[in-house]
Design a protein around this motif. Structure first.
Motif, PDB file in Angstrom:
ATOM      1  N   PRO A   1      37.096 -29.538 -21.302  1.00  0.00           N
ATOM      2  CA  PRO A   1      35.952 -29.837 -20.440  1.00  0.00           C
ATOM      3  C   PRO A   1      34.639 -30.013 -21.185  1.00  0.00           C
ATOM      4  N   GLY A   2      34.639 -29.775 -22.510  1.00  0.00           N
ATOM      5  CA  GLY A   2      33.405 -29.890 -23.269  1.00  0.00           C
ATOM      6  C   GLY A   2      32.677 -28.573 -23.422  1.00  0.00           C
ATOM      7  N   ARG A   3      33.408 -27.495 -23.571  1.00  0.00           N
ATOM      8  CA  ARG A   3      32.793 -26.179 -23.752  1.00  0.00           C
ATOM      9  C   ARG A   3      32.137 -26.105 -25.131  1.00  0.00           C
ATOM     10  N   LEU A   4      30.885 -25.703 -25.144  1.00  0.00           N
ATOM     11  CA  LEU A   4      30.109 -25.620 -26.385  1.00  0.00           C
ATOM     12  C   LEU A   4      29.839 -24.153 -26.694  1.00  0.00           C
ATOM     13  N   GLU A   5      30.119 -23.769 -27.955  1.00  0.00           N
ATOM     14  CA  GLU A   5      29.890 -22.395 -28.386  1.00  0.00           C
ATOM     15  C   GLU A   5      29.097 -22.387 -29.697  1.00  0.00           C
ATOM     16  N   LEU A   6      28.085 -21.542 -29.752  1.00  0.00           N
ATOM     17  CA  LEU A   6      27.358 -21.271 -30.988  1.00  0.00           C
ATOM     18  C   LEU A   6      27.578 -19.810 -31.317  1.00  0.00           C
ATOM     19  N   ARG A   7      28.145 -19.538 -32.481  1.00  0.00           N
ATOM     20  CA  ARG A   7      28.482 -18.176 -32.871  1.00  0.00           C
ATOM     21  C   ARG A   7      27.702 -17.767 -34.117  1.00  0.00           C
ATOM     22  N   GLY A   8      26.749 -16.899 -33.935  1.00  0.00           N
ATOM     23  CA  GLY A   8      25.978 -16.370 -35.064  1.00  0.00           C
ATOM     24  C   GLY A   8      25.299 -17.445 -35.884  1.00  0.00           C
TER      25      GLY A   8
ATOM     26  N   ASP B   1      27.229 -19.642 -25.215  1.00  0.00           N
ATOM     27  CA  ASP B   1      28.516 -20.110 -24.718  1.00  0.00           C
ATOM     28  C   ASP B   1      28.228 -20.930 -23.470  1.00  0.00           C
ATOM     29  N   VAL B   2      28.384 -22.259 -23.587  1.00  0.00           N
ATOM     30  CA  VAL B   2      28.094 -23.164 -22.478  1.00  0.00           C
ATOM     31  C   VAL B   2      29.415 -23.663 -21.912  1.00  0.00           C
ATOM     32  N   PRO B   3      29.806 -23.203 -20.729  1.00  0.00           N
ATOM     33  CA  PRO B   3      31.084 -23.659 -20.155  1.00  0.00           C
ATOM     34  C   PRO B   3      31.088 -25.167 -19.940  1.00  0.00           C
ATOM     35  N   GLY B   4      32.271 -25.739 -19.986  1.00  0.00           N
ATOM     36  CA  GLY B   4      32.398 -27.172 -19.794  1.00  0.00           C
ATOM     37  C   GLY B   4      31.917 -27.615 -18.424  1.00  0.00           C
ATOM     38  N   GLY B   5      31.235 -28.742 -18.391  1.00  0.00           N
ATOM     39  CA  GLY B   5      30.772 -29.316 -17.143  1.00  0.00           C
ATOM     40  C   GLY B   5      29.482 -28.736 -16.616  1.00  0.00           C
ATOM     41  N   THR B   6      28.854 -27.814 -17.338  1.00  0.00           N
ATOM     42  CA  THR B   6      27.599 -27.220 -16.879  1.00  0.00           C
ATOM     43  C   THR B   6      26.423 -27.779 -17.674  1.00  0.00           C
ATOM     44  N   THR B   7      25.231 -27.453 -17.195  1.00  0.00           N
ATOM     45  CA  THR B   7      24.009 -27.918 -17.841  1.00  0.00           C
ATOM     46  C   THR B   7      23.201 -26.717 -18.305  1.00  0.00           C
TER      47      THR B   7
ATOM     48  N   ASP C   1      23.234 -22.838 -41.718  1.00  0.00           N
ATOM     49  CA  ASP C   1      23.400 -22.133 -42.984  1.00  0.00           C
ATOM     50  C   ASP C   1      24.382 -20.981 -42.851  1.00  0.00           C
ATOM     51  N   ALA C   2      24.548 -20.498 -41.628  1.00  0.00           N
ATOM     52  CA  ALA C   2      25.527 -19.443 -41.355  1.00  0.00           C
ATOM     53  C   ALA C   2      25.987 -19.593 -39.912  1.00  0.00           C
ATOM     54  N   GLY C   3      27.174 -19.064 -39.631  1.00  0.00           N
ATOM     55  CA  GLY C   3      27.725 -19.195 -38.298  1.00  0.00           C
ATOM     56  C   GLY C   3      28.441 -20.518 -38.121  1.00  0.00           C
ATOM     57  N   GLU C   4      28.898 -20.772 -36.904  1.00  0.00           N
ATOM     58  CA  GLU C   4      29.600 -22.017 -36.647  1.00  0.00           C
ATOM     59  C   GLU C   4      29.373 -22.465 -35.212  1.00  0.00           C
ATOM     60  N   VAL C   5      29.572 -23.773 -35.015  1.00  0.00           N
ATOM     61  CA  VAL C   5      29.434 -24.397 -33.702  1.00  0.00           C
ATOM     62  C   VAL C   5      30.798 -24.969 -33.327  1.00  0.00           C
ATOM     63  N   LEU C   6      31.255 -24.707 -32.108  1.00  0.00           N
ATOM     64  CA  LEU C   6      32.573 -25.141 -31.666  1.00  0.00           C
ATOM     65  C   LEU C   6      32.461 -25.981 -30.407  1.00  0.00           C
ATOM     66  N   LEU C   7      33.332 -26.958 -30.312  1.00  0.00           N
ATOM     67  CA  LEU C   7      33.458 -27.783 -29.120  1.00  0.00           C
ATOM     68  C   LEU C   7      34.901 -27.688 -28.645  1.00  0.00           C
ATOM     69  N   ASP C   8      35.088 -27.138 -27.445  1.00  0.00           N
ATOM     70  CA  ASP C   8      36.424 -26.900 -26.905  1.00  0.00           C
ATOM     71  C   ASP C   8      37.305 -26.142 -27.890  1.00  0.00           C
ATOM     72  N   GLY C   9      36.682 -25.130 -28.532  1.00  0.00           N
ATOM     73  CA  GLY C   9      37.410 -24.234 -29.411  1.00  0.00           C
ATOM     74  C   GLY C   9      37.611 -24.713 -30.826  1.00  0.00           C
ATOM     75  N   VAL C  10      37.156 -25.912 -31.162  1.00  0.00           N
ATOM     76  CA  VAL C  10      37.336 -26.458 -32.510  1.00  0.00           C
ATOM     77  C   VAL C  10      35.992 -26.487 -33.228  1.00  0.00           C
ATOM     78  N   PRO C  11      35.876 -25.866 -34.423  1.00  0.00           N
ATOM     79  CA  PRO C  11      34.620 -25.953 -35.175  1.00  0.00           C
ATOM     80  C   PRO C  11      34.276 -27.413 -35.469  1.00  0.00           C
ATOM     81  N   LEU C  12      33.009 -27.753 -35.302  1.00  0.00           N
ATOM     82  CA  LEU C  12      32.592 -29.142 -35.500  1.00  0.00           C
ATOM     83  C   LEU C  12      32.869 -29.616 -36.921  1.00  0.00           C
ATOM     84  N   ARG C  13      32.807 -28.699 -37.906  1.00  0.00           N
ATOM     85  CA  ARG C  13      33.061 -29.084 -39.300  1.00  0.00           C
ATOM     86  C   ARG C  13      34.481 -29.612 -39.503  1.00  0.00           C
ATOM     87  N   GLU C  14      35.411 -29.193 -38.634  1.00  0.00           N
ATOM     88  CA  GLU C  14      36.812 -29.557 -38.822  1.00  0.00           C
ATOM     89  C   GLU C  14      37.199 -30.835 -38.096  1.00  0.00           C
ATOM     90  N   LEU C  15      36.266 -31.413 -37.348  1.00  0.00           N
ATOM     91  CA  LEU C  15      36.581 -32.615 -36.580  1.00  0.00           C
ATOM     92  C   LEU C  15      36.415 -33.870 -37.434  1.00  0.00           C
TER      93      LEU C  15
END
Length: 613
Positions: free
Chosen positions: A335-342, A359-365, A390-404
Motif C-alpha cells: 500500500p505504500g507504507r513509509l517508515e523512517l527508523r532512527g 511510520d506512515v501507513p499506506g494510503g494515508t496522508t 547519515d544514520a538509520g534507514e528509510v523503508l517503503l513497504d518493508g524494503v530499505p530504499l538503498r536496496e531497491l
C-alpha cells in the motif's frame, strides 16, 4: 605502499578518465599517431634527399630522380598534415563529448551533493570549458610522440652522417631537457590557478543570473558586477604567469637552440674541409640540427598537455564525488507504507535531523510542519531517496530504499517541489517526464486535477507549446509541477512545499482532490499553512531536528508552540494545556494521536474546544 591515486583521489580519477577517454577514441588516436609519425619520417627523409640531389647537381650528374623524390616528399608532407588536422579535430571533439556525457551523468547520479560542493556555475564551467580542454589530451599525446620522434630522429640522422655531429649536439641536450621539465611543471601550476579563477567567476555569475530580480530590485547592479568580477585579478595573474612561463621557455630555446645548431654546422664545416663530408651532407646536417633542436614544438605540446592535465584534475574532483548506489531487491506489492527508523542527517557539519522515527501507513496522508530550518525539506528528500541519511534507514513497504533498483524506486515515488523545473521540449513532454510511455489522456487528467488544464489550453499550441514559449506565474508553474507528480502515479507521493505559491481557493480545490477518496496513494506533504495541515490524516511536528509530536492537526492546535509554527496563538514559550504528549517524552508509552517512539499515525478524535482553524 600507498599509490598516488590513494594520496590524491582527484588525480587518480583524472588519470582514469583520461585513460578511458583515450580508449574510447583508441582507433582514431592510433591512426593519428601513425600519421604523425609518418609525417615526421617524411620530414626526416627530406634533408637527406635534398643533400643527395645537391651533390649530384654539383657533380653535374643526373639528379632528376632525387629532385622528383624531394617534390614527392613535400607533397606527402602537405597531405599528411591535412589528414593530421582532420584526425586531431575529430579526436578532440569525440573525447570532449564523451567526457561531458560521462561527467553529466555522474553529476546527476551524485544528486544535490555535487551542486552543494562545487556550485552550479562552477560545475557548468568544469563540464563545458574544462572538459573541452581535457578532451585535447589523447590527440596531444599522439602528437607528442611525433614531436619527440623529430628531435630523436634528427640526432640519429646526425650520427649516421658522422658521429662527431651527434656528439656535439648531445653535449647540450641536458640543458634542453631541464628547460622542457620546467615548462611542464610551471605551466601546470599556473593553468590550475587560471581554471580555478574561471570557476569562481562562473559560480558567482550563475548566482547573479539566478537572483537577477533581487539585484534589480535592490539597485545593486554595480556592486554585484564587482562581486562577479572580483576573481579577475587572480585570473589575470595566472594568465600572465602562463605567458611568462612560455615566453621564458621560448627565450631560452632561442638562446640555446641556435648555439647547438651553430656548433653542429661548424663541426660539419670542419669535416667538409677534411673531406669527410660532402656539401650535400653539410646541408642535410644543418637541417637535422634544426629538427633535433625543435624545442618550440615540444614546448607548445607540453604546455598544452599541462593545461589539459590541470583541466582533467578539475573533472577528477567531480568524478571523485560518490554517486548513489542502488540495490537489486524488488519492491513487493504493497500500500505504500513509509517508515523512517532512527534517521539522522547532517549538512555542513550540523545535525539537521536527529534520530527521527516515523511510520506512515499506506494510503494515508502525513503533513510535516515545523519552523524554518527544522529539516522538513531534508526529511522529504530522504523519504524518496533524493538523499541518504547519515544514520538509520528509510523503508517503503518493508524494503530499505538503498536496496531497491533505480527503476523500482523512481517508479514508486513521485515528487512535486516548490519551484519545479519543467524539463522537456513541450509542456506535454514536461508533464510526462519520467514516464515510459505517457499517454495524452493521462497527462490531461493529471493537469485537470492540478487545475492546470485551463491555462495550458490558453497557450498558443496547448500541450504542444514549447516550455520556453509558455509564460507562466509561480502558481501556474507549481500547478504544472503538481500535474507532473499526479501523472507519475506511484504508491508514494511527496509534496515538498508544492502548494506554497497557490492562492487559497486553488489550494483548497487541489487539497480536496489530493486528500479525497481515490487511489490508495501514501502522501507526505511539507506544509506551511494550517489549512493544509488540517486536511491531512496526521501531522508530524518537527522541532530542532526531532519529531516533537505526531497527531491530528486539531489536537496539536491546542499547543501554543504548535500554533506559533503557523504564526498563530501565544508565544512559543507558552505551552498551554493539551492532551497531546510530545513524542520525545513517550518513548515506550502511548500518547494520544501517536504511538510512542515510532511516531506511527493512529486515528484520533477531533478536538472538542473548536480552536482549530
Amino acid at each position: 605502499m600507498t599509490s598516488r591515486a590513494d594520496d590524491d583521489p582527484a588525480a587518480g580519477h583524472a588519470r582514469t578518465l583520461l585513460r578511458t577517454a583515450t580508449r574510447y577514441s583508441g582507433s582514431r588516436c592510433a591512426a593519428l599517431c601513425l600519421v604523425s609519425i609518418a609525417a615526421t619520417g617524411a620530414g626526416l627523409l627530406l634533408p637527406a634527399a635534398l643533400g643527395r640531389a645537391l651533390d649530384l647537381l654539383l657533380a653535374h650528374a643526373p639528379a632528376t630522380r632525387w629532385v622528383l623524390c624531394c617534390a614527392g616528399l613535400v607533397l606527402l608532407l602537405g597531405l599528411l598534415d591535412a589528414v593530421q588536422t582532420v584526425l586531431t579535430g575529430t579526436v578532440d571533439a569525440r573525447t570532449t563529448a564523451w567526457l561531458r556525457r560521462r561527467l553529466t551523468g555522474h553529476v546527476l547520479g551524485a544528486g544535490p551533493r555535487a551542486a552543494d560542493r562545487f556550485g552550479s556555475g562552477d560545475l557548468v564551467a568544469r563540464l563545458v570549458g574544462n572538459a573541452a580542454e581535457a578532451g585535447t589530451t589523447p590527440a596531444a599525446r599522439a602528437a607528442l610522440v611525433a614531436a619527440l620522434a623529430g628531435p630523436v630522429g634528427g640526432v640519429v640522422a646526425l650520427g649516421l652522417i658522422d658521429w662527431w655531429l651527434a656528439a656535439v649536439f648531445l653535449a647540450g641536450a641536458p640543458v634542453l631537457a631541464l628547460l622542457l621539465r620546467a615548462v611542464s611543471r610551471d605551466t601546470s601550476e599556473s593553468a590550475s590557478r587560471y581554471q580555478r579563477a574561471q570557476g569562481r567567476i562562473a559560480a558567482a555569475l550563475a548566482e547573479a543570473v539566478e537572483g537577477v530580480r533581487t539585484v534589480r530590485a535592490a539597485g545593486t547592479e554595480d556592486r554585484e558586477t564587482a562581486r562577479v568580477l572580483r576573481p579577475l585579478p587572480d585570473l589575470s595573474r595566472a594568465g600572465h604567469r602562463m605567458w611568462r612561463v612560455q615566453g621564458r621557455a621560448a627565450a631560452r630555446a632561442v638562446a640555446v637552440a641556435p648555439l647547438l645548431q651553430l656548433a653542429v654546422v661548424a663541426v660539419a664545416g670542419v669535416l667538409l674541409t677534411r673531406g669527410r663530408l660532402s656539401v650535400g651532407e653539410v646541408l642535410a646536417s644543418s637541417r637535422y640540427a634544426v629538427l633535433a633542436t625543435g624545442v618550440g614544438v615540444l614546448v607548445g605540446r607540453l604546455a598544452g598537455l599541462a593545461r589539459a592535465r590541470a583541466a582533467a584534475r578539475r573533472l577528477g574532483e567531480v568524478e571523485a564525488e560518490p554517486t548513489t548506489a542502488f540495490g537489486a531487491r524488488r519492491l513487493p506489492d504493497g500500500p505504500g507504507r513509509l517508515e523512517l527508523r532512527g534517521v539522522t542527517a547532517r549538512r555542513g557539519g550540523r545535525t539537521v535531523l536527529d534520530g527521527v522515527d516515523l511510520d506512515v501507513p499506506g494510503g494515508t496522508t502525513l503533513a510535516v510542519v515545523g519552523r524554518s530550518g527544522s529539516g522538513k525539506s531534508l526529511l522529504a528528500a530522504l523519504a524518496g531517496r533524493l538523499a541518504d541519511p547519515d544514520a538509520g534507514e528509510v523503508l517503503l513497504d518493508g524494503v530499505p530504499l538503498r536496496e531497491l533498483p533505480h527503476d523500482d524506486l523512481r517508479g514508486a515515488v513521485g515528487y512535486a517541489f516548490a519551484r519545479p523545473a519543467l524539463l522537456g521540449g513541450t509542456i506535454g513532454q514536461a508533464l510526462g517526464l519520467g514516464l515510459p510511455s505517457p499517454s495524452p489522456g493521462r497527462i490531461r487528467e493529471a493537469a485537470r486535477t492540478a487545475l492546470a488544464d485551463d491555462f495550458v489550453h490558453r497557450l498558443p499550441d496547448g500541450y504542444d507549446t514549447a516550455v520556453a514559449d509558455a509564460p507562466r506565474s509561480g502558481g501556474e508553474s507549481q500547478r504544472l509541477g503538481l500535474a507532473r507528480a499526479f501523472a507519475h502515479g506511484g504508491r508514494l507521493l511527496i509534496l515538498d512545499d508544492a502548494l506554497s505559491s497557490l492562492d487559497t481557493v486553488t489550494e483548497r480545490h487541489i487539497t480536496d482532490a489530493l486528500f479525497g477518496d481515490g487511489p490508495g496513494t501514501t502522501r507526505l506533504l511539507v506544509a506551511h499553512r494550517g489549512a493544509t495541515a488540517a486536511c491531512a490524516d496526521a501531522v508530524a511536528w518537527l522541532d530542532g531536528g526531532r519529531v516533537r509530536a505526531v497527531g491530528r492537526h486539531e489536537e496539536l492546535w491546542r499547543l501554543a508552540e504548535y500554533r506559533a509554527v503557523f504564526g498563530e496563538g501565544a508565544r512559543p514559550a507558552d505551552t498551554g494545556d493539551s492532551d497531546v504528549t510530545p513524542v520525545s517524552d513517550t518513548r515506550g508509552g502511548n500518547g494520544e494521536g501517536h504511538d510512542g517512539m515510532s511516531g506511527r499515525i493512529r486515528p484520533a478524535a477531533a478536538a472538542e474546544d473548536g480552536t482549530a482553524p
